[in-house]
Design an enzyme around this catalytic site. Sequence first.
Site, PDB file in Angstrom:
ATOM      1  N   TYR A 205      27.969  31.362  44.773  1.00 28.40           N
ATOM      2  CA  TYR A 205      27.971  30.446  46.214  1.00 28.40           C
ATOM      3  C   TYR A 205      27.046  30.973  47.198  1.00 28.40           C
ATOM      4  O   TYR A 205      27.110  30.494  48.319  1.00 28.40           O
ATOM      5  CB  TYR A 205      29.470  30.538  46.673  1.00 28.40           C
ATOM      6  CG  TYR A 205      30.553  29.757  45.711  1.00 28.40           C
ATOM      7  CD1 TYR A 205      30.615  28.763  45.053  1.00 28.40           C
ATOM      8  CD2 TYR A 205      31.745  30.637  45.422  1.00 28.40           C
ATOM      9  CE1 TYR A 205      31.525  28.248  44.361  1.00 28.40           C
ATOM     10  CE2 TYR A 205      32.680  30.089  44.662  1.00 28.40           C
ATOM     11  CZ  TYR A 205      32.620  29.002  44.105  1.00 28.40           C
ATOM     12  OH  TYR A 205      33.546  28.304  43.236  1.00 28.40           O
TER      13      TYR A 205
ATOM     14  N   PRO B 178      47.597  25.554  50.317  1.00 27.46           N
ATOM     15  CA  PRO B 178      46.947  26.550  50.571  1.00 27.46           C
ATOM     16  C   PRO B 178      46.653  27.740  49.752  1.00 27.46           C
ATOM     17  O   PRO B 178      47.717  28.184  48.844  1.00 27.46           O
ATOM     18  CB  PRO B 178      47.556  27.336  51.885  1.00 27.46           C
ATOM     19  CG  PRO B 178      48.864  27.093  51.751  1.00 27.46           C
ATOM     20  CD  PRO B 178      48.914  25.607  50.970  1.00 27.46           C
ATOM     21  N   GLY B 179      45.629  28.131  49.271  1.00 29.98           N
ATOM     22  CA  GLY B 179      45.131  29.211  48.342  1.00 29.98           C
ATOM     23  C   GLY B 179      44.593  30.563  49.041  1.00 29.98           C
ATOM     24  O   GLY B 179      45.002  31.463  49.375  1.00 29.98           O
TER      25      GLY B 179
ATOM     26  N   CYS C 262      23.092  43.090  34.135  1.00 28.97           N
ATOM     27  CA  CYS C 262      21.837  42.609  33.851  1.00 28.97           C
ATOM     28  C   CYS C 262      21.410  41.398  34.528  1.00 28.97           C
ATOM     29  O   CYS C 262      20.878  40.422  33.371  1.00 28.97           O
ATOM     30  CB  CYS C 262      21.358  42.770  32.529  1.00 28.97           C
ATOM     31  SG  CYS C 262      22.062  44.356  31.577  1.00 28.97           S
TER      32      CYS C 262
END
Length: 417
Positions: free
Chosen positions: A321, A278-279, A346
């Site tokens: 995403y 898990p992260g 920008c």
Amino acid sequence: MLDSNFFRYTGTTLCCDDVKLEELAANFGTPLFVTSRRSVIESYKAFECAFEALPHFTCYSVKANYNLSVIRTLAELGCGCDVNSAGELYRALQSGVSPDKIIFAGVGKREDEIVYALQSGVLMLKAESLSELRAIDRIAGELGLTASVAIRINPNVTAETHPYITTGDSKEKFGIDEAELSTVFSLLSRLPNIKLVGLDMHIGSQIFDPEYYVAATVKLLAIFKASRELGFAIEFLDIGGGFPVTYDPLKPATPIEHFAEKLVPMLLPLDVKVIFEPGRYLVANASVLLTRILYKKSNHTGKQFFVVDAGMTELIRPALYQSHHEVQSVTFHEEEVIADVVGPICESSDFFARHRAIGAAEEGELLAVMSAGAYAAVMSSNYNGRLRPAEVLVNGSEVKLVRKRETLEQLVQNELT
């Protein structure tokens, strides 16, 4: 509103644990990453509790958040690390993680990284191609070592998530296709400097449906059985990570216990230790990105903008995403306005929220971009000559600066003229 036990309003002021976010901004400036140590600890304990019936070993996926204090917090709880580069390995070792609790992954390991991992004594390297297996064998032989290796298998399971974070589909670059496994096992039997100790998979990130894990695990178990029959002493089955967290309160994550209910009965009968990676699950909701409103503006259609001092250089997930992050005013406002929260970069993709109901804050006030603990600071950049922000760790009422803000001098310190 995305509230928790660790980021909540006390009266009209948003706090991290027992500390007011406005005080942190006054002391350390903005943009600023604020992490609750207690949140990290509680997430780890919840994960361990869910899988306590299963002989397992949890390796935190360092790529989610590689701040040394975050890694050290988890290491002190007994957690290992999953690393993907020499830099991540160095960070894990600097944080006090024992090498025999580190697994080295990555689809494109350089020779110097393989040498570093082997000489450091990591638990295993995860190989993702025939060529890599040959390279590891050669390098281990040159070092006079035997390399403990797991092979990462691509189970060809397409999970319902963003295409950029799908990793178990045969169209993607990751792992060894299951159709190649007979060739892999034949090769391994001829490589004198490799010991196959594990089988590994990873199907993606933010996987809400446990059935995708079930489908991939069924394939992994069939390969495990075949490998045992061929005489390989498999000690570890690595199920990967990708367990979901809540970013949008309208789309709550599946509780980790639902994954355990499916996976534990499948894995418990085996004479093998299970590895989880898990992260995001451990750190995503442990941090916020604190930013100040520089300007408010509107166009001829009446569309409103909050222009803030953080941007995609600090948190690129919305741009990359199209990810949802809740945005809360640090001073609570009953009245809300519909606005875009945008940064100073920008690029038109430099935004945190589009057409979102936001507390009617004024110029100079603070906003908190929630769920900023994973894939935020680690993906930050110096685009537009931006300085990477400071990071603080809060533990109850204690505050610790765990990363200094970059300076203008640091922007050019490695350049030669």
